[in-house]
Design a protein around this motif. Structure first.
Motif, PDB file in Angstrom:
ATOM      1  N   UNK A 272       0.943  -1.318   0.201  1.00  0.00           N
ATOM      2  CA  UNK A 272       0.141  -0.020   0.083  1.00  0.00           C
ATOM      3  C   UNK A 272       0.994   1.439   0.043  1.00  0.00           C
ATOM      4  N   UNK A 273       2.110   1.294   0.668  1.00  0.00           N
ATOM      5  CA  UNK A 273       2.990   2.449   0.776  1.00  0.00           C
ATOM      6  C   UNK A 273       3.850   2.760  -0.632  1.00  0.00           C
ATOM      7  N   UNK A 274       3.583   1.700  -1.548  1.00  0.00           N
ATOM      8  CA  UNK A 274       4.426   1.515  -2.862  1.00  0.00           C
ATOM      9  C   UNK A 274       6.004   1.588  -2.274  1.00  0.00           C
ATOM     10  N   UNK A 275       6.375   0.598  -1.407  1.00  0.00           N
ATOM     11  CA  UNK A 275       7.672   0.548  -1.017  1.00  0.00           C
ATOM     12  C   UNK A 275       8.750   0.166  -2.164  1.00  0.00           C
ATOM     13  N   UNK A 276      10.031   0.647  -2.179  1.00  0.00           N
ATOM     14  CA  UNK A 276      10.838   0.022  -3.071  1.00  0.00           C
ATOM     15  C   UNK A 276      11.264  -1.477  -2.986  1.00  0.00           C
ATOM     16  N   UNK A 277      11.167  -2.007  -1.500  1.00  0.00           N
ATOM     17  CA  UNK A 277      11.360  -3.187  -1.611  1.00  0.00           C
ATOM     18  C   UNK A 277      10.509  -4.088  -0.547  1.00  0.00           C
ATOM     19  N   UNK A 278       9.941  -5.113  -1.229  1.00  0.00           N
ATOM     20  CA  UNK A 278       9.023  -5.822  -0.532  1.00  0.00           C
ATOM     21  C   UNK A 278       9.831  -7.198  -0.140  1.00  0.00           C
ATOM     22  N   UNK A 279       9.903  -7.606   1.210  1.00  0.00           N
ATOM     23  CA  UNK A 279      10.149  -9.142   1.612  1.00  0.00           C
ATOM     24  C   UNK A 279       9.175  -9.765   2.043  1.00  0.00           C
ATOM     25  N   UNK A 280       9.251 -11.201   1.368  1.00  0.00           N
ATOM     26  CA  UNK A 280       8.079 -12.094   1.877  1.00  0.00           C
ATOM     27  C   UNK A 280       8.945 -13.282   2.585  1.00  0.00           C
ATOM     28  N   UNK A 281       8.735 -13.609   3.768  1.00  0.00           N
ATOM     29  CA  UNK A 281       9.365 -14.810   4.552  1.00  0.00           C
ATOM     30  C   UNK A 281       8.140 -15.881   4.495  1.00  0.00           C
ATOM     31  N   UNK A 282       8.532 -16.954   3.710  1.00  0.00           N
ATOM     32  CA  UNK A 282       7.784 -18.069   3.630  1.00  0.00           C
ATOM     33  C   UNK A 282       6.124 -17.871   3.364  1.00  0.00           C
ATOM     34  N   UNK A 283       5.997 -16.671   2.345  1.00  0.00           N
ATOM     35  CA  UNK A 283       4.283 -16.215   2.424  1.00  0.00           C
ATOM     36  C   UNK A 283       3.409 -17.352   2.133  1.00  0.00           C
ATOM     37  N   UNK A 284       3.738 -18.394   1.532  1.00  0.00           N
ATOM     38  CA  UNK A 284       2.838 -19.402   1.097  1.00  0.00           C
ATOM     39  C   UNK A 284       2.954 -20.741   2.036  1.00  0.00           C
ATOM     40  N   UNK A 285       3.872 -20.608   3.116  1.00  0.00           N
ATOM     41  CA  UNK A 285       3.961 -21.702   4.019  1.00  0.00           C
ATOM     42  C   UNK A 285       2.593 -22.416   4.529  1.00  0.00           C
ATOM     43  N   UNK A 286       1.643 -21.538   4.853  1.00  0.00           N
ATOM     44  CA  UNK A 286       0.602 -22.097   5.530  1.00  0.00           C
ATOM     45  C   UNK A 286      -0.873 -22.143   4.325  1.00  0.00           C
ATOM     46  N   UNK A 287      -0.320 -22.304   3.100  1.00  0.00           N
ATOM     47  CA  UNK A 287      -1.415 -22.411   2.181  1.00  0.00           C
ATOM     48  C   UNK A 287      -1.177 -23.798   1.345  1.00  0.00           C
ATOM     49  N   UNK A 288      -2.576 -23.863   0.847  1.00  0.00           N
ATOM     50  CA  UNK A 288      -2.649 -25.313  -0.193  1.00  0.00           C
ATOM     51  C   UNK A 288      -1.932 -24.837  -1.517  1.00  0.00           C
ATOM     52  N   UNK A 289      -1.793 -25.730  -2.253  1.00  0.00           N
ATOM     53  CA  UNK A 289      -0.894 -25.567  -3.572  1.00  0.00           C
ATOM     54  C   UNK A 289      -1.589 -24.676  -4.624  1.00  0.00           C
ATOM     55  N   UNK A 290      -3.021 -24.701  -4.610  1.00  0.00           N
ATOM     56  CA  UNK A 290      -3.818 -23.849  -5.558  1.00  0.00           C
ATOM     57  C   UNK A 290      -3.751 -22.442  -5.126  1.00  0.00           C
ATOM     58  N   UNK A 291      -3.979 -22.097  -3.683  1.00  0.00           N
ATOM     59  CA  UNK A 291      -3.800 -20.812  -3.110  1.00  0.00           C
ATOM     60  C   UNK A 291      -2.521 -20.298  -3.292  1.00  0.00           C
ATOM     61  N   UNK A 292      -1.682 -21.205  -3.299  1.00  0.00           N
ATOM     62  CA  UNK A 292       0.085 -20.762  -3.191  1.00  0.00           C
ATOM     63  C   UNK A 292       0.135 -20.100  -4.527  1.00  0.00           C
ATOM     64  N   UNK A 293      -0.418 -20.693  -5.528  1.00  0.00           N
ATOM     65  CA  UNK A 293      -0.186 -20.276  -7.055  1.00  0.00           C
ATOM     66  C   UNK A 293      -0.799 -18.866  -7.204  1.00  0.00           C
ATOM     67  N   UNK A 294      -1.951 -18.767  -6.824  1.00  0.00           N
ATOM     68  CA  UNK A 294      -2.555 -17.735  -6.878  1.00  0.00           C
ATOM     69  C   UNK A 294      -1.922 -16.525  -5.922  1.00  0.00           C
ATOM     70  N   UNK A 295      -1.331 -16.856  -4.857  1.00  0.00           N
ATOM     71  CA  UNK A 295      -0.835 -15.680  -4.019  1.00  0.00           C
ATOM     72  C   UNK A 295       0.428 -15.321  -4.664  1.00  0.00           C
TER      73      UNK A 295
END
Length: 231
Positions: free
Chosen positions: A160-183
């Motif tokens: 939302x703040x249009x940051x220069x860098x986005x860090x994602x730490x295991x962002x799909x670790x709690x999601x199923x395979x279909x949702x992982x792909x969407x995310x």
């Protein structure tokens, strides 16, 4: 394009009792502006420590980390918090949403900290939620949403703040395979559209395949860096 992140000679040592644990040994890494880089490694490899150092959440024992021209290890906590506020977004594995706030309120939090007036931040938050496919969930609280929906809220908040860098730490670790792909499609498309640098930490090679480069890390050392061939 130039490098937005430059890491040189970084070492991180933790003291546990009388013992020293070397989490990162001697890391050199440069990441270009607008690049999608995946830090890939198993549990305990040092990948999350590397992300925490780049994000300014921890300081290196030795070495330098330059982000957007600033050596962040030299900043005090107040300046570091301001630097993160102005330059960095986060997507977490466990979503990290505030349970008492609805989707709009959670997404607008970074703007609240920046002192943006409520009517402006609410308008931006609603637009971001619509962009991630949650236009009908604006007033929903985390307990009223699925894991995938909560992560979409987390993504909207990160960008939302249009940051220069986005860090994602295991962002799909709690999601199923279909949702992982969407995310993953969502995160990468937003970052590409705005030429933002995206750094994702994962143990999953299928997540790494979305990246421009994969940094393989093991036992606190970079083993190899490979470019991803796109079909």
């Amino acid at each position: 394009m130039g490098n937005i992140i430059e890491i040189s000679g970084v070492r991180k040592v933790y003291r546990i009792g009388n013992e020293k644990v070397v989490a990162l040994d001697n890391i050199d890494l440069a990441i270009e502006e607008g690049e999608f880089c995946c830090i890939l490694g198993t549990s305990g490899s040092g990948k999350s420590t590397l992300l925490n150092l780049m994000a300014g959440l921890e300081k290196p024992t030795r070495g330098h980390i330059k982000i957007n021209g600033t050596y962040i290890e030299k900043l005090n906590e107040k300046k570091l918090a301001l630097f993160r506020q102005n330059n960095i977004g986060f997507v977490f594995q466990s979503y990290n949403l505030l349970p008492t706030l609805n989707a709009v309120e959670n997404v607008s939090l970074p703007l609240t900290f920046k002192g943006v007036p409520k009517h402006i931040r609410d308008k931006k938050a609603k637009a971001m939620l619509e962009a991630v496919g949650l236009g009908t969930h604006l007033k929903h609280k985390p307990s009223q949403m699925s894991g995938g929906q909560q992560q979409r809220v987390g993504i909207a908040r990160a960008f939302i703040s249009n940051p220069a860098i986005v860090f994602a730490d295991e962002p799909t670790g709690n999601l199923d395979s279909k949702t992982t792909k969407e995310v993953m499609n969502l995160i990468t498309s937003i970052a590409r559209e705005h030429n933002q640098t995206l750094i994702i930490v994962s143990h999953d090679i299928s997540i790494a395949s979305y990246a421009d480069r994969i940094v393989h890390i093991m036992d606190g050392n970079i083993q190899k860096i490979e470019a991803v061939q796109k079909n």
